[in-house]
Design an enzyme around this catalytic site. Structure first.
Site, PDB file in Angstrom:
ATOM      1  N   TYR A  91     -82.147  46.244-112.560  1.00  0.00           N
ATOM      2  CA  TYR A  91     -82.992  46.184-113.762  1.00  0.00           C
ATOM      3  C   TYR A  91     -82.205  45.584-114.947  1.00  0.00           C
ATOM      4  CZ  TYR A  91     -86.981  46.885-116.649  1.00  0.00           C
ATOM      5  OH  TYR A  91     -88.041  46.619-117.464  1.00  0.00           O
ATOM      6  N   ASP A 110    -106.464  34.891-119.507  1.00  0.00           N
ATOM      7  CA  ASP A 110    -105.016  34.691-119.427  1.00  0.00           C
ATOM      8  C   ASP A 110    -104.395  34.666-120.826  1.00  0.00           C
ATOM      9  OD1 ASP A 110    -102.455  34.036-118.853  1.00  0.00           O
ATOM     10  OD2 ASP A 110    -102.886  32.012-118.093  1.00  0.00           O
TER      11      ASP A 110
END
Ligand code: NAD
Length: 394
Positions: free
Chosen positions: A235, A111
């Protein structure tokens, strides 16, 4: 095991190890066919290096500029009769090919938002290449756990202010339908900015700088998108656009913090391409299918590797990197040409399920989508039994 694609909406739950390796090989061959890039970086860290733009950045840096690279990503290895995620196979193939070419190529799986992976990466840099001249930040993730508070932020793709309704492509059914999305709450905006904005990029650069592994004149880049008006509500003017605006803020802050090294942070606005991240955004697959039809006919179509090759060749190797008035690299320059966008707008009005093939390159979209998972690649025998447990070269 014989591996076949098992597509579920905008995801494929299997991936083909040989196909993924062949995809990486073809990208490497493309970059090599263009010749070496003079003046590019020689030691590069790519965060989000296993698929899409990050993978192609790493290939362009290694095989175009001759750079040693370290790649960071979050992928699933194979196990219990399941194939690995495609990024795993891509990274293993790239590490092997780069090492065969005499380059340092190391991969770290975990991660990237965590402190642990940042520390491991710093140690890997110290142990192998000493410092980095360039850091590419190319993460796309639906969530991020804050390493300080333990809180998990979840990104959403929503309009801001009012609900949004427009044409959309159901890629499973090959149907043009209508999508309707309710507006984001303030919490949605905050969460999306926390995941896809500049905070973690800054954290990476602070950690690398504090550990003394950034070289004099270091460059760092994060990737953004703007696109045409038809996608703005979902967007650029939506939650993801707010997060991307935060990257511009972070670029300024990082550049200031790198002043003692003469370093610089830049945002590169890239073209719309088929990746695991973009295929999950409403409306975008329909736009991409139309765009590809028009750009292929115009002879200026590009995928990830062509874009990233051009980034190193025409922008990053220049002493004076060409940018727009806001200081951003514009790799979307051909996508945004007025004649291309005028045609897109015309096709958008006329497109429906019956006219999909006439106005959009749906077959090209689907072929690119399957390629992400190593399927439909020339030269690969998909009837053959293949080894799916591929270790990451150590
Ligand atoms: P992608 O899904 O292909 O790649 C995402 C990468 O992030 C992978 O390497 C994945 O392993 C890594 N990743 C995700 N979560 C992680 C975590 N927690 N820790 C470590 N690694 C993690 O996505 P992409 O489309 O190549 O997107 C990369 C960047 O490019 C994004 O910022 C995106 O907004 C931008 N961009 C994409 C497009 C497009 O059309 N795809 C256009 C312009 C800009």
């Amino acid at each position: 095991m014989v591996v076949k694609p098992r597509v579920r909406s905008f995801f494929c739950i299997t991936s083909h190890p040989v196909g993924c390796a062949e995809n990486v090989r073809q990208q490497i061959e493309y970059v090599k066919s263009r010749g070496s890039v003079e003046g590019g970086p020689k030691r590069v860290l790519v965060i989000g290096s296993s698929t899409g733009y990050g993978l192609s950045s790493r290939i362009a840096a290694a095989f175009g500029c001759g750079a040693d690279t370290i790649g960071v990503f979050f992928e699933r290895p194979s196990g219990k009769g399941r194939t690995a995620s495609p990024g795993w196979y891509n990274a293993a193939a790239l590490d092997q090919a780069a090492r065969d070419a005499g380059l340092v190529s190391k991969s770290l799986n975990g991660d990237a938002f965590s402190n642990e992976l940042k520390e491991q990466t710093i140690q890997e840099i110290k142990d192998t290449i000493g410092q980095v001249d360039q850091v590419i930040y190319s993460l796309a993730s639906p969530r991020r756990t804050d390493p300080e508070t333990g809180e998990t932020w979840k990104a959403s793709l929503k309009p801001i202010g009012e609900s949004f309704e427009n044409k959309n492509l159901d890629t499973d059914k090959k149907v043009v339908d209508i999508v309707s999305i309710d507006p984001a709450s303030e919490e949605d905006i905050l969460h999306t900015t926390k995941v896809m904005g500049g905070e973690d990029w800054e954290r990476w650069m602070n950690a690398l700088s504090g550990a003394g592994v950034l070289a004099e004149g270091v460059q760092t880049l994060a990737y953004s998108y703007i696109g045409p008006e038809v996608t703005w509500p979902i967007y650029t003017n939506g939650t993801i656009g707010r997060a991307k605006a935060d990257l511009d803020r972070a670029a300024r802050t990082i550049t200031e913090s790198l002043s003692s090294l003469g370093g610089r942070a830049l945002v590169s606005v890239n073209k719309a391409v088929v990746t695991q991240a973009s295929s999950a955004i409403p409306v975008v697959p329909l736009y991409i299918s139309i765009l590809f039809k028009i750009m292929k006919a115009a002879g200026n179509h590009e995928g990830c590797i062509e874009q990233m090759d051009r980034l190193y060749r025409d922008f990053l190797s220049e002493d004076d990197i060409p940018t727009d008035k806001d200081g951003r690299i514009r790799l979307d320059d051909w996508e945004m040409l007025p004649n291309i966008q005028q045609e897109v707008a015309g096709h958008w009005v006329r497109i429906n399920t019956d006219t999909l093939s006439e106005y959009a390159d749906f077959d090209g979209y689907q072929a690119d989508f399957l390629r992400l998972f190593g399927f439909g690649i020339e030269g690969v025998d998909y009837e053959e039994d293949v080894e799916v447990e591929i270790p990451m070269p150590r």
